[in-house]
Design a protein around this motif. Structure first.
Motif, PDB file in Angstrom:
ATOM      1  N   GLN A  47     -23.766 -24.391  25.787  1.00  0.00           N
ATOM      2  CA  GLN A  47     -23.534 -23.659  27.033  1.00  0.00           C
ATOM      3  C   GLN A  47     -24.489 -24.126  28.125  1.00  0.00           C
ATOM      4  O   GLN A  47     -24.095 -24.320  29.284  1.00  0.00           O
ATOM      5  CB  GLN A  47     -23.729 -22.158  26.805  1.00  0.00           C
ATOM      6  CG  GLN A  47     -23.612 -21.300  28.052  1.00  0.00           C
ATOM      7  CD  GLN A  47     -22.184 -20.942  28.386  1.00  0.00           C
ATOM      8  OE1 GLN A  47     -21.523 -20.268  27.627  1.00  0.00           O
ATOM      9  NE2 GLN A  47     -21.707 -21.415  29.531  1.00  0.00           N
ATOM     10  N   GLY A  48     -25.769 -24.325  27.757  1.00  0.00           N
ATOM     11  CA  GLY A  48     -26.739 -24.792  28.732  1.00  0.00           C
ATOM     12  C   GLY A  48     -26.384 -26.157  29.300  1.00  0.00           C
ATOM     13  O   GLY A  48     -26.546 -26.406  30.499  1.00  0.00           O
ATOM     14  N   ILE A  49     -25.871 -27.045  28.456  1.00  0.00           N
ATOM     15  CA  ILE A  49     -25.456 -28.368  28.915  1.00  0.00           C
ATOM     16  C   ILE A  49     -24.237 -28.255  29.827  1.00  0.00           C
ATOM     17  O   ILE A  49     -24.175 -28.871  30.896  1.00  0.00           O
ATOM     18  CB  ILE A  49     -25.157 -29.285  27.713  1.00  0.00           C
ATOM     19  CG1 ILE A  49     -26.438 -29.548  26.920  1.00  0.00           C
ATOM     20  CG2 ILE A  49     -24.532 -30.601  28.171  1.00  0.00           C
ATOM     21  CD1 ILE A  49     -26.225 -30.270  25.612  1.00  0.00           C
ATOM     22  N   VAL A  50     -23.258 -27.432  29.415  1.00  0.00           N
ATOM     23  CA  VAL A  50     -22.041 -27.264  30.209  1.00  0.00           C
ATOM     24  C   VAL A  50     -22.354 -26.646  31.565  1.00  0.00           C
ATOM     25  O   VAL A  50     -21.750 -27.010  32.586  1.00  0.00           O
ATOM     26  CB  VAL A  50     -21.008 -26.399  29.446  1.00  0.00           C
ATOM     27  CG1 VAL A  50     -19.832 -26.030  30.343  1.00  0.00           C
ATOM     28  CG2 VAL A  50     -20.504 -27.135  28.213  1.00  0.00           C
ATOM     29  N   ASN A  51     -23.305 -25.709  31.606  1.00  0.00           N
ATOM     30  CA  ASN A  51     -23.646 -25.043  32.873  1.00  0.00           C
ATOM     31  C   ASN A  51     -24.124 -26.015  33.941  1.00  0.00           C
ATOM     32  O   ASN A  51     -24.002 -25.734  35.137  1.00  0.00           O
ATOM     33  CB  ASN A  51     -24.710 -23.969  32.635  1.00  0.00           C
ATOM     34  CG  ASN A  51     -24.152 -22.747  31.932  1.00  0.00           C
ATOM     35  OD1 ASN A  51     -22.942 -22.537  31.901  1.00  0.00           O
ATOM     36  ND2 ASN A  51     -25.022 -21.949  31.344  1.00  0.00           N
TER      37      ASN A  51
END
Length: 443
Positions: free
Chosen positions: A258-262
């Motif tokens: 999720q952190g990468i996608v954000n």
């Protein structure tokens, strides 16, 4: 009603046990998806992204408590199969008290730190405040969530997977109507979505408690619900904590992704929220076949029925493989209409389709890993499930980081990263399958 799974044909037992589990989880995911659909359609993609980015962190906490419940269920199933009812009752009350204390402590800790955790996840500043409010309201229902999952796990360990389904169904209907009232009618946005979820969790918890008190004599503990056995606390903590770590490890991996996608922007966050909902629906039957295998194996391990343990594993793995193949074909065929359930934004739809068209060819791999996990849980080898999950998520996040930032693959990096994690997980687990079934519990 409780069910002795140490007798009768294995395949019908697993199927009958699995179906209510699948239906129950599908109901739970349906009302979670309804949150996203209603918010996305009636509020906007920013609100959809806020709900989506707040969910993984809350799910991490909930999965940790569910892990405690799962560990308690493994112990309960083995004791029930061994017909050690006095120990079983003390085990249940000890696990429940421990879980309630933990849930309250986590709620008090996370409430003031919600914004901090969302900042760590690098959530877009434009939606961070809205996501924090949503997260805080959901946290207030954590104790309800734990109690429902605890009661449901105990009932399933005793062979009853139907009753929790009925209560969850009622809860799902309440949640959907709550969304329509609070979000659509009263225009409360993500706040209304969160309030509806907490109310539905409280109802499912209450119904489960009332049923146990009136209909399950073995669990009509009365004052024994307040019994706290320090001698049994060690096993409760060992099984519950290891299982909780395993469950939360999976979500930590999702948070890493999720952190990468954000960092890809709000459109990518919205697409990720939608495909996560699709993945959740897709994985549920695989996971629940594994949970059914765990329930059948735990009781038979407690009764010393090793032959039935092996048969349960064989039948379960056949079911997992068949489901993985069918699922992949369905996702490949219906990727576009599924994405349009969540949003009309064409960029978000295209991004979601890119992911789904790849992952469709890979769903059979997690089907196999779920079956193997079910075996080790049933045998009480929870450390193996923990380490395999750590390997899976570690490899997954690392591969995603390299493919997104190094190879610039965008959303298509995610399926390949997931495949790398599942492959590493299997390489670790397969050698342990030659071990003999665990002995009967000694408590």
């Amino acid at each position: 009603m409780t069910k002795d799974m140490t007798k009768g044909a294995i395949a019908p037992l697993i199927i009958k046990f699995t179906i209510p589990l699948i239906l129950g989880n599908l109901l739970q995911l349906t009302y979670n998806a309804v949150d996203s659909i209603i918010v996305g359609q009636y509020v906007g993609k920013e609100a959809l992204a806020a709900v989506g980015t707040g969910n993984p962190l809350m799910t991490l906490v909930i999965l940790f408590t569910q892990g405690i419940c799962l560990g308690a269920g493994v112990l309960t199933g083995a004791l029930y199969g061994a017909k050690k009812y006095d120990v079983l009752k003390r085990q249940i009350s000890t696990a429940m008290i421990s879980g309630i204390v933990f849930s309250l402590a986590v709620t008090l800790l996370f409430l003031p730190l919600a914004s901090v955790f969302l900042s760590i996840l690098r959530i877009d500043p434009g939606i961070r405040k809205e996501a924090a409010v949503y997260l805080r309201i959901i946290l207030c229902g954590l104790s309800f969530s734990f109690l429902y999952n605890f009661f449901a796990s105990i009932l399933r360990a005793l062979g009853d997977s139907r009753s929790p389904l009925y209560f969850l169904g009622i809860s799902a209907v309440i949640n959907i109507f709550g969304d329509l009232i609070f979000v659509v009618l009263f225009s409360m946005g993500t706040v209304g979505c969160a309030v509806s979820t907490v109310l539905s969790e409280a109802v499912s918890c209450l119904l489960c408690w009332m049923y146990i008190k009136r209909k399950v004599p073995l669990l009509d503990l009365g004052k024994q619900w307040l019994c706290f056995d320090r001698k049994l606390l060690k096993d409760t903590v060992q099984y519950g904590f290891v299982s909780a770590l395993q469950q939360s490890t999976v979500q930590l991996g999702k948070l890493g992704i999720q952190g990468i996608v954000n960092t890809m922007g709000v459109t990518a966050s919205a697409a990720f929220n939608a495909i996560n909902r699709v993945d959740d629906f897709a994985y549920i039957p695989e996971q629940n076949i594994g949970h059914a295998m765990t329930g059948v194996m735990a009781q038979n391990r407690g009764a010393g029925e090793r032959k039935r343990v092996r048969e349960a594993f064989r039948v379960g793995m056949y079911m997992e493989a068949a489901y993985g193949v069918v699922l992949g074909g369905l996702i490949l065929a219906f990727a576009n209409p599924v994405m349009r359930l969540f949003t009309y934004d064409e960029a978000t739809i295209r991004m979601g389709e890119e992911y789904l068209h790849l992952i469709a060819f890979m769903y059979i791999v997690p089907a196999v890993t779920n079956g193997v996990q079910g075996y080790f849980r049933g045998m009480g080898d929870l450390k193996i499930t923990l380490w395999s999950s750590l390997i899976n998520m570690g490899v997954r996040v690392l591969a995603c980081f390299l493919l997104v930032y190094g190879a610039d693959m965008g959303m298509s990096a995610l399926p390949w990263a997931y495949l790398a994690g599942w492959g590493a997980m299997l390489l670790y687990e397969l050698p342990f399958l030659v071990k003999k079934p665990a002995q009967k519990p000694e408590n």
